[in-house]
Design a protein around this motif. Structure first.
Motif, PDB file in Angstrom:
ATOM      1  N   SER A   1      41.940   3.101  40.083  1.00  0.00           N
ATOM      2  CA  SER A   1      41.526   2.204  41.157  1.00  0.00           C
ATOM      3  C   SER A   1      40.070   1.803  40.941  1.00  0.00           C
ATOM      4  CB  SER A   1      41.711   2.873  42.514  1.00  0.00           C
ATOM      5  OG  SER A   1      43.091   3.075  42.779  1.00  0.00           O
ATOM      6  N   LYS A   2      39.699   0.640  41.462  1.00  0.00           N
ATOM      7  CA  LYS A   2      38.334   0.162  41.226  1.00  0.00           C
ATOM      8  C   LYS A   2      37.904  -0.796  42.330  1.00  0.00           C
ATOM      9  CE  LYS A   2      39.969  -3.497  38.097  1.00  0.00           C
ATOM     10  NZ  LYS A   2      39.891  -4.046  36.726  1.00  0.00           N
ATOM     11  N   HIS A   3      36.589  -0.979  42.408  1.00  0.00           N
ATOM     12  CA  HIS A   3      35.959  -1.839  43.414  1.00  0.00           C
ATOM     13  C   HIS A   3      36.330  -1.359  44.823  1.00  0.00           C
ATOM     14  CE1 HIS A   3      34.909  -4.168  40.000  1.00  0.00           C
ATOM     15  NE2 HIS A   3      36.100  -4.704  39.821  1.00  0.00           N
ATOM     16  N   ILE A   4      35.813  -0.175  45.148  1.00  0.00           N
ATOM     17  CA  ILE A   4      36.105   0.493  46.425  1.00  0.00           C
ATOM     18  C   ILE A   4      34.793   0.744  47.160  1.00  0.00           C
ATOM     19  CG2 ILE A   4      37.240   2.465  47.519  1.00  0.00           C
ATOM     20  CD1 ILE A   4      39.130   0.849  45.701  1.00  0.00           C
ATOM     21  N   TRP A   5      34.798   0.516  48.482  1.00  0.00           N
ATOM     22  CA  TRP A   5      33.635   0.839  49.316  1.00  0.00           C
ATOM     23  C   TRP A   5      34.115   1.619  50.533  1.00  0.00           C
ATOM     24  CZ3 TRP A   5      30.317  -3.197  52.475  1.00  0.00           C
ATOM     25  CH2 TRP A   5      29.186  -2.546  53.009  1.00  0.00           C
ATOM     26  N   ILE A   6      33.605   2.848  50.669  1.00  0.00           N
ATOM     27  CA  ILE A   6      33.858   3.687  51.851  1.00  0.00           C
ATOM     28  C   ILE A   6      32.554   3.751  52.635  1.00  0.00           C
ATOM     29  CG2 ILE A   6      34.720   5.885  52.706  1.00  0.00           C
ATOM     30  CD1 ILE A   6      36.690   4.399  50.854  1.00  0.00           C
ATOM     31  N   ASP A   7      32.536   3.219  53.853  1.00  0.00           N
ATOM     32  CA  ASP A   7      31.291   3.080  54.605  1.00  0.00           C
ATOM     33  C   ASP A   7      31.456   3.598  56.031  1.00  0.00           C
ATOM     34  OD1 ASP A   7      28.570   2.037  55.044  1.00  0.00           O
ATOM     35  OD2 ASP A   7      29.557   0.536  56.308  1.00  0.00           O
ATOM     36  N   ARG A   8      30.469   4.330  56.490  1.00  0.00           N
ATOM     37  CA  ARG A   8      30.337   4.686  57.905  1.00  0.00           C
ATOM     38  C   ARG A   8      31.578   5.415  58.425  1.00  0.00           C
ATOM     39  NH1 ARG A   8      27.590  -0.272  61.004  1.00  0.00           N
ATOM     40  NH2 ARG A   8      29.544  -1.199  60.401  1.00  0.00           N
ATOM     41  N   CYS A   9      32.031   6.428  57.666  1.00  0.00           N
ATOM     42  CA  CYS A   9      33.174   7.238  58.085  1.00  0.00           C
ATOM     43  C   CYS A   9      32.741   8.680  58.330  1.00  0.00           C
ATOM     44  CB  CYS A   9      34.282   7.203  57.026  1.00  0.00           C
ATOM     45  SG  CYS A   9      35.132   5.608  56.920  1.00  0.00           S
ATOM     46  N   SER A  10      33.431   9.339  59.236  1.00  0.00           N
ATOM     47  CA  SER A  10      33.231  10.769  59.502  1.00  0.00           C
ATOM     48  C   SER A  10      34.406  11.530  58.914  1.00  0.00           C
ATOM     49  CB  SER A  10      33.163  11.039  61.011  1.00  0.00           C
ATOM     50  OG  SER A  10      32.072  10.375  61.603  1.00  0.00           O
ATOM     51  N   LEU A  11      34.115  12.576  58.112  1.00  0.00           N
ATOM     52  CA  LEU A  11      35.176  13.329  57.449  1.00  0.00           C
ATOM     53  C   LEU A  11      34.918  14.816  57.619  1.00  0.00           C
ATOM     54  CD1 LEU A  11      34.118  10.848  55.223  1.00  0.00           C
ATOM     55  CD2 LEU A  11      36.445  11.332  54.471  1.00  0.00           C
ATOM     56  N   ARG A  12      35.974  15.557  58.004  1.00  0.00           N
ATOM     57  CA  ARG A  12      35.818  17.002  58.212  1.00  0.00           C
ATOM     58  C   ARG A  12      37.179  17.708  58.136  1.00  0.00           C
ATOM     59  NH1 ARG A  12      35.468  14.591  63.284  1.00  0.00           N
ATOM     60  NH2 ARG A  12      33.235  14.226  63.015  1.00  0.00           N
ATOM     61  N   ASP A  13      37.155  18.969  57.712  1.00  0.00           N
ATOM     62  CA  ASP A  13      38.257  19.908  57.886  1.00  0.00           C
ATOM     63  C   ASP A  13      39.578  19.437  57.280  1.00  0.00           C
ATOM     64  OD1 ASP A  13      39.665  22.156  58.746  1.00  0.00           O
ATOM     65  OD2 ASP A  13      40.102  21.289  60.712  1.00  0.00           O
ATOM     66  N   TYR A  14      39.571  19.266  55.953  1.00  0.00           N
ATOM     67  CA  TYR A  14      40.824  19.031  55.224  1.00  0.00           C
ATOM     68  C   TYR A  14      41.115  20.251  54.354  1.00  0.00           C
ATOM     69  CZ  TYR A  14      42.139  14.267  56.434  1.00  0.00           C
ATOM     70  OH  TYR A  14      42.598  13.156  57.099  1.00  0.00           O
ATOM     71  N   ASP A  15      42.387  20.430  53.993  1.00  0.00           N
ATOM     72  CA  ASP A  15      42.755  21.605  53.200  1.00  0.00           C
ATOM     73  C   ASP A  15      42.273  21.527  51.760  1.00  0.00           C
ATOM     74  OD1 ASP A  15      43.859  23.030  55.223  1.00  0.00           O
ATOM     75  OD2 ASP A  15      45.955  22.721  54.644  1.00  0.00           O
ATOM     76  N   ASP A  16      42.057  20.307  51.225  1.00  0.00           N
ATOM     77  CA  ASP A  16      41.527  20.200  49.869  1.00  0.00           C
ATOM     78  C   ASP A  16      40.170  19.503  49.927  1.00  0.00           C
ATOM     79  OD1 ASP A  16      41.251  20.422  47.167  1.00  0.00           O
ATOM     80  OD2 ASP A  16      42.839  19.023  46.631  1.00  0.00           O
ATOM     81  N   GLY A  17      40.061  18.292  49.439  1.00  0.00           N
ATOM     82  CA  GLY A  17      38.775  17.601  49.444  1.00  0.00           C
ATOM     83  C   GLY A  17      38.654  16.610  50.589  1.00  0.00           C
ATOM     84  N   LEU A  18      37.441  16.172  50.833  1.00  0.00           N
ATOM     85  CA  LEU A  18      37.245  15.082  51.785  1.00  0.00           C
ATOM     86  C   LEU A  18      37.361  13.735  51.078  1.00  0.00           C
ATOM     87  CD1 LEU A  18      34.433  16.501  54.094  1.00  0.00           C
ATOM     88  CD2 LEU A  18      36.905  16.405  54.494  1.00  0.00           C
ATOM     89  N   ILE A  19      36.704  13.592  49.922  1.00  0.00           N
ATOM     90  CA  ILE A  19      36.917  12.415  49.074  1.00  0.00           C
ATOM     91  C   ILE A  19      37.046  12.898  47.634  1.00  0.00           C
ATOM     92  CG2 ILE A  19      35.972  10.240  48.222  1.00  0.00           C
ATOM     93  CD1 ILE A  19      34.470   9.899  50.812  1.00  0.00           C
ATOM     94  N   ASP A  20      38.120  12.527  46.962  1.00  0.00           N
ATOM     95  CA  ASP A  20      38.313  12.822  45.543  1.00  0.00           C
ATOM     96  C   ASP A  20      38.414  11.517  44.773  1.00  0.00           C
ATOM     97  OD1 ASP A  20      38.328  15.511  46.077  1.00  0.00           O
ATOM     98  OD2 ASP A  20      40.174  15.927  44.969  1.00  0.00           O
TER      99      ASP A  20
END
Length: 375
Positions: free
Chosen positions: A173-192
């Protein structure tokens, strides 16, 4: 600790300023924002990016700083209105994300969407959470073999199951923008970010209550991950244990992030990785060493090697030790200017720390009007 002028991003197009609920003033990205501080008599000016992106609905498109700067999301598509919190069906987020045509997805409802399986996002989509408060739980987003995706102003919490990440970007995948998000408490990663996915920007996000926060590059056998390029800026890593990020093979630019009270390390460089850490704030708790190096052998190499972290004008406080590159290690290092000319970076001050504590993650932002003819 740093150049008080910094690099300032200048853009054409509409510019606006706003004040969020915490009282912090956003100015245009080529100006500074006045940040109130009760701890300082002479409050300095803090340069912040993206002041103009809330001027109109689609002003987000192609405005990311860094490696994800070309992401246009659903710029050329119709509006898709999410009208239900159901996991699937007409008017659901899943229904909008699976469609093949470009779409700018907005929400007409607030609440929690319980995902029973990964929500696959197809190319040319913007998932725009402004004006509502949407939380995704159960599973997360999967960006698989897609391009031009923008994810803005969502919450991710409570993902359960093996290999369940908040946002999983793989493969290719390419040309991705993740902005202004709250991430918490997942069993593996928050962003991989793995398996040849590249040209990605993560900005203004708040990470908390988690162990393995962000992985870039999957394992030493996936040598195609040498193509990965990621920018992470103006994010708040709030007591998360490790991986801010952990990197294999990739080129990663970190600037103006605030990482505090990690449990193992702040940033980890492994096989062939190149990490340029610029004007970040590292504030240790019990664990004092910020940078860690792990040695691994790429599948097509005979000798195991580590990666490299170049620290430029970073601020290390509360007894933080940077952690030096192992002696005698040969390495190469990219410079951001080889890939993009300008970005908004300022000195790592207390005022920057205060604004990142209050203005990262999901925000109560009105949804801007959609100007006719923009698409």
């Amino acid at each position: 600790m740093g150049n008080s002028h910094g690099h300032r991003k200048r853009r054409n197009g509409p510019v606006s300023s706003r004040t969020d609920n915490s009282g912090f003033k956003y100015g245009p990205s080529d100006q500074s924002a006045q940040i109130p501080s009760s701890s300082a008599k002479n409050t300095s000016m803090v340069a912040l990016p993206y002041a103009h992106v809330d001027a109109s609905l689609r002003a987000l498109a192609a405005q990311a700083e860094g490696f994800g700067r070309l992401a246009i999301g659903g710029l050329r598509g119709a509006l898709y209105h999410v009208t239900t919190l159901a996991d699937d069906g007409p008017g659901s987020l899943r229904d909008g994300c699976r469609r093949k045509e470009p779409l700018w997805i907005v929400f007409e409802i607030s609440g929690t969407i319980l995902l029973s399986s990964y929500l696959n996002v197809s190319s040319y989509k913007t998932i725009d959470g402004r004006s509502q408060r949407i939380k995704l739980t159960g599973k997360g987003l999967r960006l698989k073999e897609c391009e031009h995706v923008i994810v803005c102003n969502l919450e991710f919490e409570g993902g359960r199951g093996p290999d369940v990440d908040g946002i999983q970007i793989k493969p290719n995948s390419k040309h991705i923008w993740i902005d202004r998000c709250s991430l918490r408490d997942y069993d593996d990663g928050l962003i991989d970010i793995t398996r040849g996915s590249t040209d990605i920007t993560i900005s203004r996000c708040h990470f908390s209550q988690h162990d393995k926060t962000m992985l870039i590059g999957s394992d030493p056998s996936h040598i195609d991950d040498r193509c990965i390029r990621v920018t992470i800026h103006h994010c708040f890593f709030d007591g998360t244990r490790q991986r801010h990020p952990r990197v294999r093979f990739a080129k990663v630019h970190l600037y103006n992030n605030y990482t505090r009270n990690w449990g193992i390390y702040a940033v980890c460089a492994s096989v062939e990785s190149q990490i340029f850490s610029e004007c970040n704030i590292y504030e240790a708790g019990q664990k004092k060493v910020a940078f860690k190096y792990l040695t691994e052998k790429a599948a097509d190499k005979e000798v195991a090697m580590t990666g490299h972290i170049k620290s430029e004008r970073d601020l290390f406080i509360t007894g933080t030790q940077a952690g030096l590159t192992p002696v005698g290690v040969e390495h190469s290092m990219f410079h951001p200017s080889q890939h993009y000319r300008t970005y908004t970076v300022g000195p790592p001050t207390d005022d920057l720390k205060h604004v990142l504590q209050h203005c990262t993650g999901w925000q109560s932002v009105p949804r801007p009007a959609d100007q006719t003819g923009v698409a």
